[in-house]
Motif scaffolding. Structure first.
Motif, mmCIF file in Angstrom:
data_model
loop_
_atom_site.group_PDB
_atom_site.id
_atom_site.type_symbol
_atom_site.label_atom_id
_atom_site.label_comp_id
_atom_site.label_asym_id
_atom_site.label_seq_id
_atom_site.Cartn_x
_atom_site.Cartn_y
_atom_site.Cartn_z
ATOM 1 N N MET A 42 -23.317 22.145 -68.389
ATOM 2 C CA MET A 42 -22.631 20.879 -68.154
ATOM 3 C C MET A 42 -22.213 20.127 -69.415
ATOM 4 N N ASP A 43 -20.994 19.614 -69.352
ATOM 5 C CA ASP A 43 -20.467 18.708 -70.376
ATOM 6 C C ASP A 43 -20.990 17.313 -70.051
ATOM 7 N N GLY A 44 -21.968 16.857 -70.822
ATOM 8 C CA GLY A 44 -22.590 15.559 -70.528
ATOM 9 C C GLY A 44 -21.905 14.398 -71.225
ATOM 10 N N LEU A 47 -22.883 10.159 -71.707
ATOM 11 C CA LEU A 47 -23.151 9.322 -70.545
ATOM 12 C C LEU A 47 -24.556 8.741 -70.432
ATOM 13 N N LEU A 49 -27.813 7.407 -69.288
ATOM 14 C CA LEU A 49 -28.536 7.297 -68.021
ATOM 15 C C LEU A 49 -27.773 7.821 -66.810
ATOM 16 N N ASP A 50 -26.456 7.869 -66.903
ATOM 17 C CA ASP A 50 -25.675 8.396 -65.781
ATOM 18 C C ASP A 50 -25.979 9.869 -65.524
ATOM 19 N N LEU A 51 -26.626 10.518 -66.488
ATOM 20 C CA LEU A 51 -26.937 11.943 -66.312
ATOM 21 C C LEU A 51 -28.257 12.156 -65.580
ATOM 22 N N LEU A 52 -28.938 11.048 -65.261
ATOM 23 C CA LEU A 52 -30.298 11.144 -64.724
ATOM 24 C C LEU A 52 -30.402 12.091 -63.525
ATOM 25 N N HIS A 53 -29.470 11.972 -62.589
ATOM 26 C CA HIS A 53 -29.680 12.765 -61.364
ATOM 27 C C HIS A 53 -29.483 14.258 -61.580
ATOM 28 N N TYR A 54 -28.854 14.621 -62.718
ATOM 29 C CA TYR A 54 -28.728 16.055 -63.011
ATOM 30 C C TYR A 54 -30.034 16.645 -63.529
ATOM 31 N N ASP A 56 -32.972 15.964 -62.180
ATOM 32 C CA ASP A 56 -33.904 16.091 -61.059
ATOM 33 C C ASP A 56 -34.036 17.562 -60.665
ATOM 34 N N VAL A 105 -36.971 7.880 -69.051
ATOM 35 C CA VAL A 105 -36.811 7.392 -67.680
ATOM 36 C C VAL A 105 -37.082 8.526 -66.694
ATOM 37 N N PHE A 111 -39.808 13.366 -63.099
ATOM 38 C CA PHE A 111 -39.148 14.677 -63.131
ATOM 39 C C PHE A 111 -38.596 15.057 -64.500
#
Lengths: 178, 564
Positions: A42-44, A47, A49-54, A56, A105, A111
């Protein structure tokens, strides 16, 4: 399906010269290889905190980024485990705050990836512009190979793409721009 | 008199430095400076205008969609392209959920820590927190057991000494007023907001195709085929999934964010009299309800000198930027963005330095002005203009908040008003989003599958020269991209971003920018721990990551507060 799940994450800003090297490594990997299920490349961007759900469910995280090593431009570095925690306490990457906050976070949320490796290269310059400096551009292929070595160590061998890149759902991916 | 410097301001995106003069415990004068350089527009010159959005979405790592939308709108305006209804609705959903997510993140993760003392939450009685929460909202996660669990998790985390996002705060400062039980409630919701945001932003993955950087914007509409029965396009399943996520977004805002905002605000009512600032407010309006960007749901307009009896129209030709106090080449005249340039000319001291000479150039941020006047942009500007324009949903939400806090409309012109307006805007958009999805679905069911207008896709169909502008009222306020096209290529491109308006330095006439004006009069308990300055600055939600760029060569790793 690869289990435990792996995320290969390139970080950086494509319009800030050498800052974007991590993302360029990702774009090159995506163009040239197909990865089995359970492996996300993935090209992060930048971003944070916007990457947090990736994160998990990710068990193994491989980050590719521009890193302040103290060496000459183009110097490669590989950090893992406790080295990373120590490195985070000092100035390391231009995206350190974003990446460090992201991981803390994730830990707070229960996780954080148990295993983490960072592949980095010393940037030459970071200013407005879309080209890498020659010393860093010369290391993109080494970093691509470095990612493949780490993945092989985790039992992942990608295949060559069977369809030409850019034929997926999203038509206007302007890869040629980069 | 004391002079203080805070560099950098933490919990913002990008780099901001504040210098202030303090007399008798109050700020009497302030200067806002960004010490990072910007200039991304230059790399766009000579490129295909249809590709511009792909570069502008990397202006800033944080707000990718906002610079995409402003860019495609600028090109569509220049080439006179009418965007189809379906594409407008999809864009509304993308930018609306972006705004809702962004504001919730700002409240809990960047701003709440100015009002909520996390360390005090460790001392709370979880049963008391549960009782408080139940009195405010029917949210299901309101039990003593739940809050005790959060407290234990937090205690374990703090015990490791790795505060992460909670570092660099003034814990224990006497300006914190919340009881421990309220602090624990807000901290629990801080953690819930993290889970919530990673769920709701999945809408971007559905509508943006490649996430986290949306790939489906295109000049003339969207590049996402609509086909209710196909696996690949925007189908019935995906629309239903979006509907579920929008519902989730709405209930969190209604049952957690707004009750928390009101509860916190009720302890800090004195902040309704602090941080007002320049009193001029501008919004570009947002959320087209018809094809071609027409019939904006939030009205555009300008309010001058806090006069809510009159809303002035916005004319993009009256925007001009000054560089008299900014480190750029200039001819002493303000320039409209079509004629603007971004040539760096640093004349400041060599870092590290103690003080910037604010009589000279002192920032990398330019000074945009509207008809020669400084403007505040952002949620407060949007809400005030909508309120003064008689926008019915806004009036209802504003009156509800004012009633609950027991204050009048004049309380809006303040730090607290700015923070409340952000919540009100979030509530309004979260409630409206499901309706826009409904309109999209109804239009598709009515047989209209058009998503892109390709009449002017071919550069052969363009005039030899064209100029346009794209407005988007982003989470942080009025964002404008201006473009000039010649022979199919970009001749000039300028972006005037919300934080440029708000973080603006002084102009040629010495008029202050919005931060600078808002800080005057701020009380300071202890100049060495200027929590009160952070409250007002954070109430604007600064994002200097696109207003300016580049890692600071001085490498400021720690915040420094100097008092002299």
């Amino acid at each position: 399906m690869i289990d435990p799940a792996i995320l290969v994450l390139g970080i950086g800003n494509l319009v800030m010269t050498d800052d974007g090297v991590g993302v360029r490594v990702i774009l090159s990997l995506q163009d040239r290889y197909r990865f089995p299920g359970g492996v996300t490349v993935m090209d992060g961007g930048t971003l944070g905190l916007d990457l947090l759900h990736y994160l998990d469910g990710v068990q193994r995280l491989l980050v590719v980024d521009a890193v302040e090593t103290g060496g000459v431009a183009g110097t490669l570095v590989r950090l893992a485990g406790e080295e990373l925690n120590i490195a985070f306490r000092t100035k390391l990457s231009p995206h350190q705050m974003g990446l460090q906050d992201l991981l803390l976070v994730a830990e707070l949320q229960g996780f954080a990836p148990p295993e983490m490796v960072l592949l980095g290269v010393q940037p030459g310059e970071i200013e407005m512009g879309i080209e890498l400096t020659p010393a860093v551009a010369d290391q993109v292929e080494s970093l691509v190979q470095g990612v493949l070595v780490e993945l092989a160590r985790w039992g992942v061998i990608p295949t060559a793409p069977d369809t030409p890149p850019g034929r997926e759902e999203s038509p206007p991916v302007h890869r040629r721009l980069w | 008199m004391a002079k203080i410097v805070i560099d950098p301001i933490t919990r913002i995106e990008g780099h901001l430095r504040i210098q202030a003069e303090v007399n008798d415990g109050r700020v009497t004068e302030a200067w806002s400076s960004s010490t990072m350089f910007r200039g991304i527009e230059k790399i766009l010159q000579g490129r295909d205008p249809r590709d511009a959005w792909y570069f502008t979405q990397r202006f800033c790592g944080v707000c990718t969609t906002v610079h995409s939308i402003a860019s495609v709108r600028a090109v569509e305006n220049a080439l006179n392209i009418t965007v189809p209804y379906n594409a407008e609705m999809i864009r509304n959903i993308i930018i609306g959920i972006q705004l809702v997510q962004d504001h919730v993140i700002h409240f809990y993760h960047l701003h709440a820590l100015d009002w909520v003392d996390i360390t005090s939450a460790l001392k709370a009685d979880p049963a008391g927190t549960a009782a408080l929460a139940a009195s405010l909202s029917p949210w299901p996660l309101n039990s003593a057991t739940y809050f005790k669990g959060v407290q234990e998790k937090l205690t374990a985390f703090v015990a490791k000494g790795r505060l992460g996002p909670f570092a660099n705060a003034y814990w224990g400062h006497p300006a914190y007023k919340l009881p421990p039980e309220a602090n624990l409630m807000a901290t629990a919701h801080y953690l819930e907001a993290l889970d919530w945001q990673r769920e709701v932003i999945k809408i971007h993955a559905i509508l943006g195709s490649k996430n986290p950087h949306p790939q489906t914007f295109v000049v003339g509409g969207m590049a996402i085929p609509i086909d209710l029965n196909s696996q690949n396009g925007l189908n019935a399943d995906k629309l239903a999934e979006i509907g579920g996520l929008l519902k989730k977004a709405k209930s969190f805002v209604e049952q957690v964010y707004i009750p928390d905002l009101l509860a916190v605000a009720s302890y800090y009512k004195e902040w309704a009299g602090i941080g007002g600032g320049i009193g001029n407010y501008m919004t570009y309006g947002e959320y087209p309800q018809a094809a071609g960007g027409k019939k904006l749901w939030f009205p555009s307009g300008i309010i001058l000198n806090r006069d809510l009896s009159r809303v002035h129209p916005v004319d993009h030709r009256k925007v001009a930027e000054y560089v008299d106090h900014s480190w750029y080449e200039g001819d002493g005249q303000p320039h409209h963005p079509w004629d603007g340039s971004t040539e760096a000319h640093y004349t400041g001291p060599t870092p590290p330095y103690a003080m910037l000479d604010t009589n000279q150039k002192y920032s990398w941020v330019k000074a945009p002005r509207y008809g020669g006047q400084a403007m505040e942009v952002g949620p407060l500007a949007k809400i005030l203009v909508a309120y003064a324009s008689g926008h019915v949903p806004t009036k209802g939400a504003v009156d509800m908040v004012l009633n609950k806090l027991g204050v009048g409309p004049e309380a809006l012109f303040s730090t607290l008003g700015r923070t409340a307006a952000r919540g009100i805007e979030t509530l309004l958009v979260a409630q409206e989003l499901p309706l826009w999805l409904g309109k999209l679905i109804a239009n598709i069911k009515g047989g209209d599958l058009t998503i892109h207008n390709n009449e002017k896709w071919d550069p052969e169909s363009w005039p030899r020269e064209a100029a346009g502008y794209g407005f988007h009222d982003a989470p942080r306020g009025a964002l404008g991209h201006w473009i000039r096209i010649k022979d199919g290529q970009i001749l000039n491109y300028q972006a005037v971003v919300p934080s440029t308006w708000n973080a603006s330095p002084r102009d040629a006439r010495g008029q202050t920018g919005a931060y600078e004006a808002a800080l005057v009069g701020t009380p300071l308990h202890d100049p060495a721990k200027p929590l009160e300055i952070l409250r007002t600055i954070h109430s604007f939600d600064p994002c200097l990551a696109c207003a300016v760029h580049l890692v600071d060569p001085g490498g400021n790793e720690l915040i420094k507060v100097q008092v002299s």
